[in-house]
Write a protein that holds these residues in place. Structure first.
Motif, mmCIF file in Angstrom:
data_model
loop_
_atom_site.group_PDB
_atom_site.id
_atom_site.type_symbol
_atom_site.label_atom_id
_atom_site.label_comp_id
_atom_site.label_asym_id
_atom_site.label_seq_id
_atom_site.Cartn_x
_atom_site.Cartn_y
_atom_site.Cartn_z
ATOM 1 N N PRO A 116 0.815 -1.231 0.000
ATOM 2 C CA PRO A 116 0.000 0.000 0.000
ATOM 3 C C PRO A 116 0.844 1.276 0.000
ATOM 4 C CG PRO A 116 -0.893 -1.594 1.543
ATOM 5 C CD PRO A 116 0.446 -2.125 1.127
ATOM 6 N N THR A 117 1.988 1.260 0.690
ATOM 7 C CA THR A 117 2.782 2.504 0.790
ATOM 8 C C THR A 117 3.801 2.648 -0.332
ATOM 9 O OG1 THR A 117 4.462 1.445 2.201
ATOM 10 C CG2 THR A 117 2.552 2.481 3.301
ATOM 11 N N LEU A 118 4.059 1.585 -1.066
ATOM 12 C CA LEU A 118 5.112 1.636 -2.087
ATOM 13 C C LEU A 118 4.894 2.732 -3.143
ATOM 14 C CD1 LEU A 118 7.700 0.439 -3.285
ATOM 15 C CD2 LEU A 118 6.254 -1.201 -4.552
ATOM 16 N N PRO A 119 3.683 2.853 -3.723
ATOM 17 C CA PRO A 119 3.497 3.912 -4.738
ATOM 18 C C PRO A 119 3.789 5.308 -4.189
ATOM 19 C CG PRO A 119 1.693 2.345 -4.824
ATOM 20 C CD PRO A 119 2.464 2.020 -3.579
ATOM 21 N N HIS A 120 3.377 5.579 -2.963
ATOM 22 C CA HIS A 120 3.619 6.903 -2.376
ATOM 23 C C HIS A 120 5.110 7.148 -2.181
ATOM 24 C CE1 HIS A 120 -0.681 7.298 -1.740
ATOM 25 N NE2 HIS A 120 -0.700 6.118 -1.106
ATOM 26 N N ARG A 121 5.801 6.088 -1.749
ATOM 27 C CA ARG A 121 7.246 6.216 -1.535
ATOM 28 C C ARG A 121 7.973 6.507 -2.849
ATOM 29 N NH1 ARG A 121 10.394 2.030 2.459
ATOM 30 N NH2 ARG A 121 12.409 3.126 2.524
ATOM 31 N N LEU A 122 7.527 5.847 -3.924
ATOM 32 C CA LEU A 122 8.169 6.054 -5.226
ATOM 33 C C LEU A 122 7.892 7.472 -5.758
ATOM 34 C CD1 LEU A 122 7.605 2.625 -7.027
ATOM 35 C CD2 LEU A 122 9.534 3.384 -5.616
ATOM 36 N N ARG A 123 6.645 7.946 -5.552
ATOM 37 C CA ARG A 123 6.335 9.313 -6.004
ATOM 38 C C ARG A 123 7.211 10.332 -5.277
ATOM 39 N NH1 ARG A 123 0.844 7.479 -5.855
ATOM 40 N NH2 ARG A 123 0.013 7.243 -7.975
ATOM 41 N N TYR A 124 7.409 10.127 -3.994
ATOM 42 C CA TYR A 124 8.251 11.047 -3.219
ATOM 43 C C TYR A 124 9.677 11.044 -3.777
ATOM 44 C CZ TYR A 124 11.035 12.935 0.586
ATOM 45 O OH TYR A 124 11.923 13.671 1.315
ATOM 46 N N LEU A 125 10.190 9.855 -4.067
ATOM 47 C CA LEU A 125 11.540 9.758 -4.617
ATOM 48 C C LEU A 125 11.637 10.461 -5.978
ATOM 49 C CD1 LEU A 125 12.513 6.048 -3.770
ATOM 50 C CD2 LEU A 125 13.460 8.142 -2.779
ATOM 51 N N LEU A 126 10.630 10.283 -6.826
ATOM 52 C CA LEU A 126 10.642 10.916 -8.154
ATOM 53 C C LEU A 126 10.591 12.443 -8.035
ATOM 54 C CD1 LEU A 126 8.285 8.457 -10.070
ATOM 55 C CD2 LEU A 126 10.716 8.856 -10.551
ATOM 56 N N ARG A 127 9.748 12.930 -7.081
ATOM 57 C CA ARG A 127 9.690 14.384 -6.885
ATOM 58 C C ARG A 127 11.029 14.909 -6.368
ATOM 59 N NH1 ARG A 127 4.348 13.426 -5.042
ATOM 60 N NH2 ARG A 127 5.055 13.382 -2.874
ATOM 61 N N SER A 128 11.659 14.177 -5.493
ATOM 62 C CA SER A 128 12.951 14.605 -4.952
ATOM 63 C C SER A 128 14.005 14.664 -6.052
ATOM 64 C CB SER A 128 13.402 13.642 -3.849
ATOM 65 O OG SER A 128 12.488 13.633 -2.783
ATOM 66 N N VAL A 129 14.009 13.658 -6.900
ATOM 67 C CA VAL A 129 14.984 13.634 -7.998
ATOM 68 C C VAL A 129 14.710 14.764 -8.992
ATOM 69 C CG1 VAL A 129 15.781 12.304 -9.983
ATOM 70 C CG2 VAL A 129 15.498 11.193 -7.760
ATOM 71 N N ALA A 130 13.409 14.995 -9.282
ATOM 72 C CA ALA A 130 13.066 16.094 -10.194
ATOM 73 C C ALA A 130 13.552 17.429 -9.643
ATOM 74 C CB ALA A 130 11.557 16.126 -10.429
ATOM 75 N N THR A 131 13.421 17.590 -8.329
ATOM 76 C CA THR A 131 13.910 18.821 -7.693
ATOM 77 C C THR A 131 15.423 18.935 -7.817
ATOM 78 O OG1 THR A 131 12.080 18.767 -6.115
ATOM 79 C CG2 THR A 131 13.977 20.126 -5.541
ATOM 80 N N LEU A 132 16.120 17.830 -7.578
ATOM 81 C CA LEU A 132 17.588 17.836 -7.709
ATOM 82 C C LEU A 132 18.027 18.136 -9.140
ATOM 83 C CD1 LEU A 132 18.537 14.741 -5.484
ATOM 84 C CD2 LEU A 132 18.962 17.165 -4.983
ATOM 85 N N GLU A 133 17.315 17.546 -10.098
ATOM 86 C CA GLU A 133 17.656 17.794 -11.502
ATOM 87 C C GLU A 133 17.457 19.270 -11.863
ATOM 88 O OE1 GLU A 133 15.170 15.069 -13.549
ATOM 89 O OE2 GLU A 133 16.665 13.439 -13.520
ATOM 90 N N GLU A 134 16.334 19.840 -11.388
ATOM 91 C CA GLU A 134 16.071 21.254 -11.666
ATOM 92 C C GLU A 134 17.126 22.128 -11.003
ATOM 93 O OE1 GLU A 134 14.371 24.623 -13.192
ATOM 94 O OE2 GLU A 134 14.021 22.514 -13.707
ATOM 95 N N LEU A 135 17.510 21.774 -9.789
ATOM 96 C CA LEU A 135 18.552 22.526 -9.094
ATOM 97 C C LEU A 135 19.882 22.426 -9.840
ATOM 98 C CD1 LEU A 135 19.477 24.165 -6.650
ATOM 99 C CD2 LEU A 135 19.888 21.997 -5.439
ATOM 100 N N ALA A 136 20.197 21.239 -10.317
ATOM 101 C CA ALA A 136 21.446 21.055 -11.060
ATOM 102 C C ALA A 136 21.441 21.883 -12.343
ATOM 103 C CB ALA A 136 21.651 19.571 -11.383
ATOM 104 N N ARG A 137 20.271 21.893 -13.026
ATOM 105 C CA ARG A 137 20.177 22.701 -14.251
ATOM 106 C C ARG A 137 20.326 24.184 -13.936
ATOM 107 N NH1 ARG A 137 16.516 18.608 -16.000
ATOM 108 N NH2 ARG A 137 14.762 19.622 -14.939
ATOM 109 N N SER A 138 19.702 24.624 -12.849
ATOM 110 C CA SER A 138 19.791 26.036 -12.468
ATOM 111 C C SER A 138 21.226 26.421 -12.127
ATOM 112 C CB SER A 138 18.876 26.322 -11.267
ATOM 113 O OG SER A 138 17.533 26.087 -11.593
ATOM 114 N N GLU A 139 21.896 25.541 -11.398
ATOM 115 C CA GLU A 139 23.279 25.828 -11.045
ATOM 116 C C GLU A 139 24.171 25.851 -12.285
ATOM 117 O OE1 GLU A 139 24.266 22.866 -8.182
ATOM 118 O OE2 GLU A 139 23.468 24.026 -6.480
ATOM 119 N N ALA A 140 23.913 24.928 -13.199
ATOM 120 C CA ALA A 140 24.695 24.906 -14.436
ATOM 121 C C ALA A 140 24.440 26.167 -15.256
ATOM 122 C CB ALA A 140 24.347 23.658 -15.251
#
Length: 715
Positions: A116-140
């Motif tokens: 039951p909790t797995l989908p929520h955990r994966l969405r959180y991870l994807l949002r975190s990675v998307a944030t990191l990617e956006e931050l990396a692009r901004s820094e670049a």
């Protein structure tokens, strides 16, 4: 702004347990994920490379590959540094967990899975990675922008003297991280010794006064290059004290070079390198202020090259530019050697004494002269220096110059009026021939304003119908018959009355109005000729019209004459164009083309004022002309001046040899007429018979004069 997740993220599940794969696919697809599965490590690596999933679920225990080796291989694929990889395992030992995170795992989930909790955990991870990617692009993007702008940032913690630099600061200063001590002194190391104190003072005042600062400093990079940087800092206040300073550092060397080039273009003439009109005005204003304060006197020579336009027209603008450069060099050398130019310590005019105002006009500013006669001494030295030939592309050119002299105080209250008055004096000097100097006087100002007023009125004279044509008869004195006339322009000024051509034609030539006026004369004289013919005045009367140099040299002049005559309906044989020798011989090849066009049209050509110009016989025989006019200066003293008698006889003999008609102008008495008739000149023009008169009076004169001849014939 955080990047939004794709509508359906792709999950790659690598697990050798068929039931786990089936459950993952069933549950995750129901939660709006797309799922692809692999039962082995090799199959999983192939799908990871080809499908580019958004997240990987990876079992630690695989039949063919160690899960940790598979994780490392996935992370080593290009573009997968931020790819979230979640390890799935039944093992619960700390060593496995540590190893997974060391190899780049994003999360670690123990089996059995909490479905039951797995989908929520994966969405959180994807949002975190998307944030990191956006931050990396901004820094670049920020790093790239800073690199393009050559702008770096720095941060200084005051309490522990800890300094941090962005990468671009290292690039700008030409230093590397290995020598960076994270101290404020690192910033001082690149500064030139004379600049360190400025930066230290700025930082101290920033801390003390809690105010931002901006500085431009010179630095020397390790490679020896000198640069200019702009550094600024802003205090960060905590608990009433400045705890940190945030700042930027930018390389503005190229900007300074561009500003210097702009300054040179704004203040210096690109051809000669001399100060231009803008800089001259600034220096002049400074010199005037000094004179006013200390009661001294300055003088300025305004110098123009005589007939420079002819050099451009004859030899081309390239040669003209070279002449200007050579003239400027010689003028500068002569002025620098001159004893009468003193430089005051309060402002340096050593490189600003000689200027080019534009075109063929130069100035020499004489600072703190003792006597206005010093201006004359300098002028004479310049005249002497310019007497020698200027050699340009194996051609020797001799230049005449004219100099106007203005003195301050006295010849202008400000720099604009002073320059204007100096140019008045220069133009006045040019009217007296080359190598002439003239001081400014108030009478010149009055004359100049009068000339300007005349020019403005002349521009409206045509549209206001103020121009008029007067006509002077050409009389065959053997037959006592009017055979033609010359159209002479007059200006009926509304305030000044009737003005002769000698007063306004030079103004028309200087202002460029002469072509328009000449065309008006041609058209109206031709129309008047046709009107006289239709009224039965004289079928054979030929109208002579003077042609200006500007009009004759206009492209398509022959076609213009044809169009005028066609539009009016006058036969070309009744029109005669009078041109001076100078007009014809200045551009002989072009003149011949136009003359032949007019000859083919049927228009007659007369050389006016013959004998006063070049009188080149070699050219004369080539020109398709029909008439010579003996100038009045040769007629005036006939028959009592032997030289004039000889010249007139020679002109008549030349005309006879070339089968040309001859007209003598300026005939005022019977002795002149008799001498000319006895010498073979039958057609004359002058006050002896009539003065120039309006069309209606001229028509009455012709009828009366010809009627007398008819009456004499009957008798």
């Amino acid at each position: 702004m955080m990047e939004r997740l794709p509508a359906r993220s792709l999950i790659l599940a690598i697990d050798d347990d068929d039931m786990v794969r089936l459950m993952l696919q069933e549950i995750l697809q129901r939660e709006a994920f797309d799922v692809i599965c692999a039962a082995s490590g090799k199959q999983g690596l192939a799908l990871a490379a080809s499908e580019r999933p958004n997240l990987v679920l990876l079992d630690v225990m695989l039949p063919d590959l160690n899960g940790f080796d598979c994780l490392q291989a996935i992370k080593n694929m290009p573009g997968n540094s931020l790819l979230p990889v979640v390890m799935l395992t039944g093992m619960d030992d700390l060593e496995s967990v540590n190893r997974a995170f060391q190899l780049g795992a994003t999360d670690f989930i123990s089996k059995p899975l909490n479905w039951p909790t797995l989908p929520h955990r994966l969405r959180y991870l994807l949002r975190s990675v998307a944030t990191l990617e956006e931050l990396a692009r901004s820094e670049a993007a920020l790093r790239q922008a800073q690199k393009i702008a050559q702008l770096g940032s720095w941060y200084w913690s005051i309490a522990d003297d800890n300094m941090q630099w962005s990468e671009e600061v290292f690039n700008i200063l030409g230093t590397n991280r290995s020598s960076f001590e994270h101290k404020c002194r690192d910033l001082y190391k690149s500064m030139q010794p004379s600049e360190v104190g400025k930066l230290q003072q700025a930082l101290d005042l920033c801390v003390k006064n809690r105010r931002s600062f901006r500085l431009e400093l010179s630095i020397t990079r390790r490679d020896g290059a000198n640069q200019v940087i702009h550094i600024q800092g802003k205090p960060v206040i905590a608990d009433g004290q400045v705890s940190h300073i945030h700042g930027t550092l930018q390389d503005i060397t190229e900007r300074r070079h561009i500003e210097e080039r702009v300054r040179l273009l704004s203040y210096y003439d690109p051809l000669t390198g001399l100060p231009n009109r803008t800089l001259f005005k600034e220096v002049l204003a400074q010199a005037m202020a000094y004179c006013t304060r200390y009661g001294t006197v300055i003088s300025t020579l305004f110098i123009s090259i005589d007939r420079f336009k002819r050099i451009n027209e004859t030899l081309g603008p390239k040669i003209g530019d070279q002449v200007l450069k050579l003239f400027a060099e010689r003028l500068l050398a002569e002025v620098r050697d001159c004893d009468y130019i003193s430089i005051n310590a309060d402002y340096d005019l050593a490189d600003m004494t000689v200027s080019r105002l534009g075109g063929n006009e130069f100035t020499v500013l004489l600072n703190r002269i003792e006597d206005t006669r010093d201006s004359v001494k300098v002028a004479k030295r310049i005249f002497q220096a310019m007497q020698h030939a200027f050699t340009v592309e194996n051609t020797e050119l001799f230049l005449g110059i004219n100099i106007g002299i203005a003195v301050y105080p006295g010849d202008g209250q400000d720099e604009d009026s002073f320059i204007k008055n100096g140019e008045f004096a220069m133009n006045h000097a040019s009217e007296h021939g080359h190598n002439n100097y003239q001081f400014f006087s108030k009478s010149l100002n009055v004359a100049a304003f009068h000339k300007l007023a005349m020019e403005n009125s002349l521009r409206r004279a045509i549209e206001r119908h103020e121009l008029q044509l007067y006509y002077q008869a050409k009389i065959n004195i053997r037959r006592q018959q009017v055979v033609g006339c010359e159209a002479l322009i007059r200006w009926q000024h509304p305030e000044l009355g009737l003005i002769g051509p000698s007063q306004f034609i030079p103004i028309a030539e200087d202002s460029g109005l002469i072509a328009q006026i000449s065309d008006w004369v041609l058209e109206n004289a031709s129309r008047q000729t046709l009107d006289w013919q239709q009224s039965g005045l004289s079928q054979g009367l030929i109208m002579a019209v003077n042609v200006s140099a500007t009009q004759f040299r206009q492209y398509g002049f022959g076609n213009h004459v044809r169009d005028v005559l066609t539009g009016i309906g006058l036969e070309p044989r009744y029109l005669k164009l009078e041109l001076t020798e100078t007009i014809l011989l200045d551009h002989i090849d072009d003149a011949l083309i136009t003359l032949r066009e007019l000859q083919a049209l049927g228009v007659k050509i007369s050389i006016d004022d013959f004998g006063t110009g070049y009188s080149s016989l070699s050219y004369l025989k080539k020109l398709p002309i029909s008439e010579l006019k003996v100038d009045h200066c040769f007629v005036r003293d006939l028959p009592h001046n032997e030289d004039d008698m000889a010249i007139t006889a020679a002109i008549l003999a030349l005309a006879d040899a070339l089968s040309l008609e001859v007209v003598a102008e300026g005939v005022e008495n019977e002795d002149q007429a008799n001498f000319l008739l006895d010498s073979g000149c039958e057609v004359v023009q002058g006050f002896l018979y009539n003065k120039p008169m309006p069309a209606n009076e001229f028509a009455a004169f012709v009828r009366a004069f010809n009627a007398q001849r008819l009456l004499a014939d009957k008798v």
